[in-house]
Design a protein around this motif. Structure first.
Motif, PDB file in Angstrom:
ATOM      1  N   LEU A  65      13.678  12.914 -50.585  1.00 11.41           N
ATOM      2  CA  LEU A  65      13.563  14.178 -51.608  1.00 11.41           C
ATOM      3  C   LEU A  65      13.664  15.316 -50.467  1.00 11.41           C
ATOM      4  CD1 LEU A  65      11.205  12.707 -54.555  1.00 11.41           C
ATOM      5  CD2 LEU A  65      14.081  13.085 -54.932  1.00 11.41           C
ATOM      6  N   SER A  66      14.259  15.981 -51.039  1.00 13.79           N
ATOM      7  CA  SER A  66      14.038  17.277 -50.686  1.00 13.79           C
ATOM      8  C   SER A  66      13.131  18.193 -50.639  1.00 13.79           C
ATOM      9  CB  SER A  66      15.240  18.381 -51.375  1.00 13.79           C
ATOM     10  OG  SER A  66      14.609  18.853 -52.400  1.00 13.79           O
ATOM     11  N   GLU A  67      12.468  18.609 -49.023  1.00 14.14           N
ATOM     12  CA  GLU A  67      11.197  19.860 -49.482  1.00 14.14           C
ATOM     13  C   GLU A  67      10.926  20.479 -50.304  1.00 14.14           C
ATOM     14  OE1 GLU A  67       9.698  19.765 -44.560  1.00 14.14           O
ATOM     15  OE2 GLU A  67      12.203  20.417 -44.833  1.00 14.14           O
ATOM     16  N   LEU A  68      10.494  21.197 -50.348  1.00 14.19           N
ATOM     17  CA  LEU A  68       9.552  22.279 -51.189  1.00 14.19           C
ATOM     18  C   LEU A  68       9.645  23.520 -50.483  1.00 14.19           C
ATOM     19  CD1 LEU A  68       7.664  20.732 -53.860  1.00 14.19           C
ATOM     20  CD2 LEU A  68       9.774  20.984 -54.278  1.00 14.19           C
ATOM     21  N   ALA A  69       9.934  24.460 -50.463  1.00 14.74           N
ATOM     22  CA  ALA A  69       9.841  26.291 -50.258  1.00 14.74           C
ATOM     23  C   ALA A  69       8.556  26.611 -51.022  1.00 14.74           C
ATOM     24  CB  ALA A  69      10.893  26.867 -49.519  1.00 14.74           C
ATOM     25  N   THR A  70       7.916  27.801 -49.970  1.00 14.56           N
ATOM     26  CA  THR A  70       6.589  28.423 -50.950  1.00 14.56           C
ATOM     27  C   THR A  70       7.937  30.427 -50.547  1.00 14.56           C
ATOM     28  OG1 THR A  70       4.616  28.941 -51.522  1.00 14.56           O
ATOM     29  CG2 THR A  70       5.184  28.135 -49.070  1.00 14.56           C
ATOM     30  N   PHE A  71       6.436  30.641 -51.078  1.00  9.40           N
ATOM     31  CA  PHE A  71       6.550  31.913 -50.975  1.00  9.40           C
ATOM     32  C   PHE A  71       5.182  32.666 -51.829  1.00  9.40           C
ATOM     33  CE2 PHE A  71       8.979  31.863 -54.629  1.00  9.40           C
ATOM     34  CZ  PHE A  71       8.658  32.561 -56.108  1.00  9.40           C
ATOM     35  N   ASN A 107       7.732  37.967 -63.067  1.00 12.40           N
ATOM     36  CA  ASN A 107       8.559  38.133 -62.969  1.00 12.40           C
ATOM     37  C   ASN A 107       9.645  36.489 -62.022  1.00 12.40           C
ATOM     38  OD1 ASN A 107       9.355  40.147 -64.832  1.00 12.40           O
ATOM     39  ND2 ASN A 107       8.275  41.160 -63.134  1.00 12.40           N
ATOM     40  N   ILE A 108       8.800  35.867 -61.863  1.00 11.35           N
ATOM     41  CA  ILE A 108       9.510  34.470 -60.429  1.00 11.35           C
ATOM     42  C   ILE A 108      10.790  34.081 -61.926  1.00 11.35           C
ATOM     43  CG2 ILE A 108       8.508  32.780 -59.775  1.00 11.35           C
ATOM     44  CD1 ILE A 108       5.912  33.941 -59.003  1.00 11.35           C
ATOM     45  N   PHE A 109      11.753  33.372 -61.534  1.00  5.80           N
ATOM     46  CA  PHE A 109      12.197  33.039 -61.926  1.00  5.80           C
ATOM     47  C   PHE A 109      12.432  31.636 -61.528  1.00  5.80           C
ATOM     48  CE2 PHE A 109      16.765  30.579 -61.274  1.00  5.80           C
ATOM     49  CZ  PHE A 109      17.081  30.907 -63.004  1.00  5.80           C
ATOM     50  N   TYR A 110      12.115  30.908 -62.881  1.00 11.77           N
ATOM     51  CA  TYR A 110      12.735  29.639 -62.909  1.00 11.77           C
ATOM     52  C   TYR A 110      13.290  28.565 -64.168  1.00 11.77           C
ATOM     53  CZ  TYR A 110       8.796  28.869 -65.825  1.00 11.77           C
ATOM     54  OH  TYR A 110       7.553  28.976 -66.791  1.00 11.77           O
ATOM     55  N   ARG A 111      13.411  27.806 -64.349  1.00  9.77           N
ATOM     56  CA  ARG A 111      14.318  26.878 -65.021  1.00  9.77           C
ATOM     57  C   ARG A 111      13.203  25.392 -65.422  1.00  9.77           C
ATOM     58  NH1 ARG A 111      19.552  28.924 -66.391  1.00  9.77           N
ATOM     59  NH2 ARG A 111      20.507  30.166 -65.360  1.00  9.77           N
ATOM     60  N   ASN A 176      24.712  29.551 -57.802  1.00  8.74           N
ATOM     61  CA  ASN A 176      24.768  29.157 -56.277  1.00  8.74           C
ATOM     62  C   ASN A 176      23.972  28.524 -55.334  1.00  8.74           C
ATOM     63  OD1 ASN A 176      27.124  30.734 -56.579  1.00  8.74           O
ATOM     64  ND2 ASN A 176      25.384  33.051 -56.323  1.00  8.74           N
ATOM     65  N   GLY A 177      23.067  28.088 -56.583  1.00 11.29           N
ATOM     66  CA  GLY A 177      21.744  26.639 -55.724  1.00 11.29           C
ATOM     67  C   GLY A 177      20.822  27.579 -56.056  1.00 11.29           C
ATOM     68  N   PRO A 178      19.772  26.794 -54.820  1.00 12.79           N
ATOM     69  CA  PRO A 178      18.278  27.746 -54.684  1.00 12.79           C
ATOM     70  C   PRO A 178      18.605  28.348 -54.905  1.00 12.79           C
ATOM     71  CG  PRO A 178      18.622  24.955 -53.398  1.00 12.79           C
ATOM     72  CD  PRO A 178      19.952  26.213 -54.785  1.00 12.79           C
ATOM     73  N   VAL A 179      17.205  29.809 -55.137  1.00 10.60           N
ATOM     74  CA  VAL A 179      16.562  30.954 -55.171  1.00 10.60           C
ATOM     75  C   VAL A 179      16.786  31.322 -54.086  1.00 10.60           C
ATOM     76  CG1 VAL A 179      15.889  32.964 -56.403  1.00 10.60           C
ATOM     77  CG2 VAL A 179      17.135  31.296 -57.374  1.00 10.60           C
ATOM     78  N   VAL A 180      16.388  32.332 -53.022  1.00  9.92           N
ATOM     79  CA  VAL A 180      15.761  32.272 -52.472  1.00  9.92           C
ATOM     80  C   VAL A 180      15.137  34.015 -52.500  1.00  9.92           C
ATOM     81  CG1 VAL A 180      16.015  33.220 -49.734  1.00  9.92           C
ATOM     82  CG2 VAL A 180      17.172  31.241 -50.547  1.00  9.92           C
ATOM     83  N   PHE A 181      13.505  33.221 -52.344  1.00 13.71           N
ATOM     84  CA  PHE A 181      12.578  34.483 -52.502  1.00 13.71           C
ATOM     85  C   PHE A 181      11.942  35.582 -51.320  1.00 13.71           C
ATOM     86  CE2 PHE A 181      12.747  31.576 -56.610  1.00 13.71           C
ATOM     87  CZ  PHE A 181      11.961  32.174 -57.304  1.00 13.71           C
TER      88      PHE A 181
END
Length: 268
Positions: A65-71, A107-111, A176-181
């Motif tokens: 599975l793909s890695e998860l990023a954080t911010f 205001n964190i965007f998520y689906r 366009n794909g995953p959002v970059v925060f």
């Protein structure tokens, strides 16, 4: 750090949405954006966040599975949730709204997303073990379409469980794909720290052997970011049992108080 003898708590919650260390810390004021201005408590919180994120990515990558990023903002919001757990240990916030309103308020965007919570465990590795031992919590961590992860930690002496942990796992994608925060990152791993838990021990050797065995069996094990560099103890361009043996010998020597440098234990 004082270890509570109370029974640990554990809860998991999933939703689909469409378009401190030895002292209490106010998570709403936690600064995880700029290390130059962090307190020692905030630096410890960030370290705990990074450890659990790496351990989560280890499990995901082992399954292809793909890695998860954080911010930073996501971790700060998740820390806020951890403080709330000391008041109400539930996926419902003290104000009666669901846990996901914390993301909306920031205001964190998520689906789509899920929350894991845990309590009563003073160390990040033990909190992670608690989650992985629960099928529902583990399934949250291994949900394939997640893109980002946030970790929160809070300590309140004298409270029901004293130690509180929250994990947000979200899908943040646009057309366009995953959002970059802002400040988005995947935690680093240092030489020898193959599993990314900020300690060099037998767990690193086991993770190396897990990777080597999966590769030999043709299993799609995606190396986590920084893993190959951290795990290649012999620096021969390959990660295998020899690297694990070096770490095992070093770990044994460290336990005996005679470790020296990890590079002193390289197997040729």
């Amino acid at each position: 750090m004082k270890k509570t003898k109370l029974a640990a708590g554990l809860l998991a919650f999933v939703i689909a949405c469409l378009p401190m260390i030895n002292s209490a810390v106010s998570a709403s004021a936690v600064n995880l954006h700029d290390e130059a201005f962090m307190t020692e408590e905030e630096k410890q919180i960030k370290e705990y966040c990074d450890i659990i994120i790496n351990l989560s990515n280890n499990e995901r990558c082992a399954l292809g599975l793909s890695e998860l990023a954080t911010f930073p903002l996501l971790n700060e919001v998740t820390c806020l949730r951890a403080t709330e757990l000391a008041q109400v240990f539930d996926h419902v916030r003290p104000d009666g709204t669901t846990c996901f309103t914390a993301l909306k308020d920031a205001n964190i965007f998520y689906r789509g997303g899920g929350e894991n919570i845990a309590a009563g465990r003073p160390e990040p590795s033990s909190a992670m073990s608690q989650w992985l031992s629960s099928p529902k919590h583990k399934a949250n961590i291994l949900t394939s379409n997640r893109t980002h992860i946030g970790i929160g930690y809070y300590y309140q002496e004298g409270s029901t469980f004293e130690y509180y942990w929250s994990m947000f796992l979200i899908k943040a994608e646009d057309g366009n794909g995953p959002v970059v925060f802002d400040g988005q990152y995947i935690p680093t791993r240092s030489y020898g720290d193959a599993d990314g838990d900020h300690d060099i021990n037998s767990a690193d050797a086991r993770f190396i052997l897990r990777y080597a065995a999966s590769r030999a069996a043709g299993v799609n094990f995606i190396p986590p970011t920084g893993f190959l560099e951290a795990a290649d103890i012999n620096k021969d361009g390959d990660v295998n049992a020899w690297d694990a043996a070096s770490i095992m010998e070093y770990s044994a020597a460290k336990g005996a108080g005679t470790a020296g440098q990890l590079s002193d234990y390289i197997w040729q």
